[in-house]
Design a protein around this motif. Structure first.
Motif, PDB file in Angstrom:
ATOM      1  N   GLU A 274      11.665   4.883  -2.663  1.00  0.00           N
ATOM      2  CA  GLU A 274      12.022   4.992  -1.247  1.00  0.00           C
ATOM      3  C   GLU A 274      11.188   4.067  -0.364  1.00  0.00           C
ATOM      4  O   GLU A 274      11.529   3.852   0.804  1.00  0.00           O
ATOM      5  CB  GLU A 274      11.830   6.435  -0.768  1.00  0.00           C
ATOM      6  N   ALA A 275      10.102   3.527  -0.894  1.00  0.00           N
ATOM      7  CA  ALA A 275       9.168   2.745  -0.082  1.00  0.00           C
ATOM      8  C   ALA A 275       9.700   1.348   0.209  1.00  0.00           C
ATOM      9  O   ALA A 275      10.292   0.696  -0.653  1.00  0.00           O
ATOM     10  CB  ALA A 275       7.826   2.650  -0.792  1.00  0.00           C
ATOM     11  N   GLU A 276       9.488   0.888   1.448  1.00  0.00           N
ATOM     12  CA  GLU A 276       9.871  -0.463   1.850  1.00  0.00           C
ATOM     13  C   GLU A 276       8.670  -1.393   1.956  1.00  0.00           C
ATOM     14  O   GLU A 276       8.821  -2.610   1.929  1.00  0.00           O
ATOM     15  CB  GLU A 276      10.598  -0.415   3.202  1.00  0.00           C
ATOM     16  N   PHE A 277       7.479  -0.832   2.124  1.00  0.00           N
ATOM     17  CA  PHE A 277       6.229  -1.591   2.215  1.00  0.00           C
ATOM     18  C   PHE A 277       6.268  -2.639   3.330  1.00  0.00           C
ATOM     19  O   PHE A 277       5.948  -3.799   3.122  1.00  0.00           O
ATOM     20  CB  PHE A 277       5.902  -2.236   0.865  1.00  0.00           C
ATOM     21  N   LYS A 278       6.662  -2.204   4.506  1.00  0.00           N
ATOM     22  CA  LYS A 278       6.692  -3.075   5.672  1.00  0.00           C
ATOM     23  C   LYS A 278       5.537  -2.720   6.605  1.00  0.00           C
ATOM     24  O   LYS A 278       5.259  -1.547   6.832  1.00  0.00           O
ATOM     25  CB  LYS A 278       8.021  -2.922   6.425  1.00  0.00           C
ATOM     26  N   PHE A 279       4.910  -3.748   7.165  1.00  0.00           N
ATOM     27  CA  PHE A 279       3.829  -3.506   8.117  1.00  0.00           C
ATOM     28  C   PHE A 279       4.341  -2.689   9.291  1.00  0.00           C
ATOM     29  O   PHE A 279       5.429  -2.921   9.814  1.00  0.00           O
ATOM     30  CB  PHE A 279       3.246  -4.824   8.619  1.00  0.00           C
ATOM     31  N   GLY A 280       3.522  -1.737   9.708  1.00  0.00           N
ATOM     32  CA  GLY A 280       3.898  -0.847  10.793  1.00  0.00           C
ATOM     33  C   GLY A 280       4.354   0.515  10.313  1.00  0.00           C
ATOM     34  O   GLY A 280       4.433   1.460  11.093  1.00  0.00           O
ATOM     35  N   ILE A 281       4.654   0.604   9.013  1.00  0.00           N
ATOM     36  CA  ILE A 281       5.087   1.874   8.413  1.00  0.00           C
ATOM     37  C   ILE A 281       4.108   2.250   7.310  1.00  0.00           C
ATOM     38  O   ILE A 281       3.885   1.472   6.377  1.00  0.00           O
ATOM     39  CB  ILE A 281       6.502   1.766   7.823  1.00  0.00           C
ATOM     40  N   VAL A 282       3.493   3.414   7.420  1.00  0.00           N
ATOM     41  CA  VAL A 282       2.602   3.919   6.370  1.00  0.00           C
ATOM     42  C   VAL A 282       3.402   4.886   5.517  1.00  0.00           C
ATOM     43  O   VAL A 282       3.753   5.982   5.957  1.00  0.00           O
ATOM     44  CB  VAL A 282       1.375   4.625   6.974  1.00  0.00           C
ATOM     45  N   GLU A 283       3.710   4.444   4.310  1.00  0.00           N
ATOM     46  CA  GLU A 283       4.479   5.299   3.408  1.00  0.00           C
ATOM     47  C   GLU A 283       3.535   6.184   2.610  1.00  0.00           C
ATOM     48  O   GLU A 283       2.577   5.703   2.005  1.00  0.00           O
ATOM     49  CB  GLU A 283       5.361   4.441   2.502  1.00  0.00           C
TER      50      GLU A 283
ATOM     51  N   PRO B  25       0.827  -1.215   0.000  1.00  0.00           N
ATOM     52  CA  PRO B  25       0.000   0.000   0.000  1.00  0.00           C
ATOM     53  C   PRO B  25       0.858   1.261   0.000  1.00  0.00           C
ATOM     54  O   PRO B  25       1.816   1.386   0.772  1.00  0.00           O
ATOM     55  CB  PRO B  25      -0.798  -0.125   1.298  1.00  0.00           C
ATOM     56  N   LEU B  26       0.498   2.195  -0.867  1.00  0.00           N
ATOM     57  CA  LEU B  26       1.179   3.483  -0.940  1.00  0.00           C
ATOM     58  C   LEU B  26       0.125   4.577  -0.865  1.00  0.00           C
ATOM     59  O   LEU B  26      -0.723   4.687  -1.758  1.00  0.00           O
ATOM     60  CB  LEU B  26       1.961   3.612  -2.251  1.00  0.00           C
ATOM     61  N   VAL B  27       0.155   5.380   0.183  1.00  0.00           N
ATOM     62  CA  VAL B  27      -0.803   6.476   0.304  1.00  0.00           C
ATOM     63  C   VAL B  27      -0.294   7.657  -0.510  1.00  0.00           C
ATOM     64  O   VAL B  27       0.890   8.011  -0.455  1.00  0.00           O
ATOM     65  CB  VAL B  27      -0.994   6.897   1.774  1.00  0.00           C
ATOM     66  N   ILE B  28      -1.190   8.262  -1.269  1.00  0.00           N
ATOM     67  CA  ILE B  28      -0.853   9.456  -2.056  1.00  0.00           C
ATOM     68  C   ILE B  28      -1.656  10.603  -1.457  1.00  0.00           C
ATOM     69  O   ILE B  28      -2.882  10.628  -1.549  1.00  0.00           O
ATOM     70  CB  ILE B  28      -1.186   9.245  -3.544  1.00  0.00           C
TER      71      ILE B  28
END
Length: 331
Positions: free
Chosen positions: A66-75, A36-39
């Motif tokens: 730059e995104a890692e897409f790891k749970f716990g981090i909202v990119e 998931p990538l929030v824009i």
């Protein structure tokens, strides 16, 4: 199979979009099925976190790489368009313009193949218009910015799918706009999207316009005979399993019972009402005909509860799940 990248647009910052996104992304299942990538605006997501307390870390980024897409981090692909204190529950040209810009950026990324699907949080039409973007809603923006001529709105809920011939126009205008060519194209869109989703022979129910589908001219001005029946016959000649026109007061019950896979509604409320009776938290909006997958929550900005931390995220989670499912099947 690798997880698809789902671009989640933040919608109108004065509404519930930011908080339902944050609530949805605290579910590890979402990260298990997609990236998931929030824009949107990272500071608006951070504001939402202050009153919903998900425990997630919000990471502003300027590039998808730059995104890692790891749970716990909202990119968040941070467009940085809004002040952090924009009022909740108020129509704002700034928020309307920002919502448009988030979607515009998502469309650009989808066209470039950098994200696999778009999932949209709600925007506010009045705010959109105040900002000078004179569109009826998301669907029409998506169509224009992708140069898509034949498109339609699908509402999907458990046991019921509805595709619309017309949507955000007045009832009199809707009836004027319905014609055999448009009805045929919507039947074809319904058939094609269900075929790609794995239905071998999609069963399509086509609603009438008038009570009892006109009852052989007893009600209305023969709209069914002139506007709908020629379209059904053309679709049937091509091997499409479409029947109708059927009375709208019973067709949705029959669809929920399992008689049909999708219903073709002639106008907005004819199709929206039965889906929303099933529950706003389970409905998902899908745009058929675009060059990429787009899903959305099936509710509005809910200005009356924005900022209170009580908005339900189930429709957002379901919209993300359906985006993943449809993307994997290249609808």
């Amino acid at each position: 199979m690798s997880r698809p990248v789902i671009g989640i647009t933040m919608g109108d910052a004065a509404g519930v979009g930011p908080e339902i996104i944050m609530k949805a992304l605290r579910d590890p299942e979402i990260y298990a099925i997609c990236k998931p990538l929030v824009i949107g605006d990272a500071k608006i997501l951070q504001r939402a976190e202050t009153f919903i307390h998900t425990g997630l870390h919000i990471k502003p980024i300027q590039n998808i790489d730059e995104a890692e897409f790891k749970f716990g981090i909202v990119e968040c692909l941070d467009l940085n368009l809004l002040p952090p204190d924009i009022p909740f529950g108020q129509v704002s040209a700034k928020a309307g313009d920002a919502a448009f810009r988030y979607l515009e950026k998502a469309i650009e990324l989808a066209k470039e193949g950098k994200i696999d699907a778009i999932c949209t949080a709600p925007l506010n039409k009045e705010a959109l218009h105040k900002a000078g973007h004179m569109y009826p809603g998301h669907t029409e923006i998506l169509a224009e910015l992708t140069n898509t001529k034949d498109f339609a709105m699908i509402l999907s809920a458990p046991k019921l799918k509805v595709i619309h011939v017309t949507t955000h126009v007045g009832l009199k205008d809707a009836i004027d706009m319905i014609n055999p060519n448009r009805v045929y194209k919507v039947i074809k869109l319904a058939h094609d999207i269900l075929k790609k989703a794995g239905y071998s022979n999609p069963r399509i129910a086509v609603c009438g316009i008038n009570p009892h589908a006109g009852e052989n001219g007893l009600f209305g001005y023969r709209e069914e005979e002139e506007k709908i029946i020629p379209a059904i016959k053309k679709a049937q000649q091509e091997g499409i399993n479409a029947i109708g026109p059927l009375p709208a007061d019973t067709v949705f019950y029959r669809a929920i019972r399992g008689d049909f896979d999708i219903a073709v509604a002639m106008y907005h409320d004819q199709g929206h009402a039965p889906v929303k009776v099933l529950g706003l938290e389970v409905g998902v909006n899908i745009t058929a005909g675009l060059p990429f997958v787009r899903t959305s929550v099936d509710h509005g900005t809910a200005f009356d509860i924005a900022g209170k931390g009580i908005a339900n995220e189930l429709s957002m989670k379901e919209a993300i799940r359906q985006a993943v499912e449809l993307t994997s099947k290249k609808i």
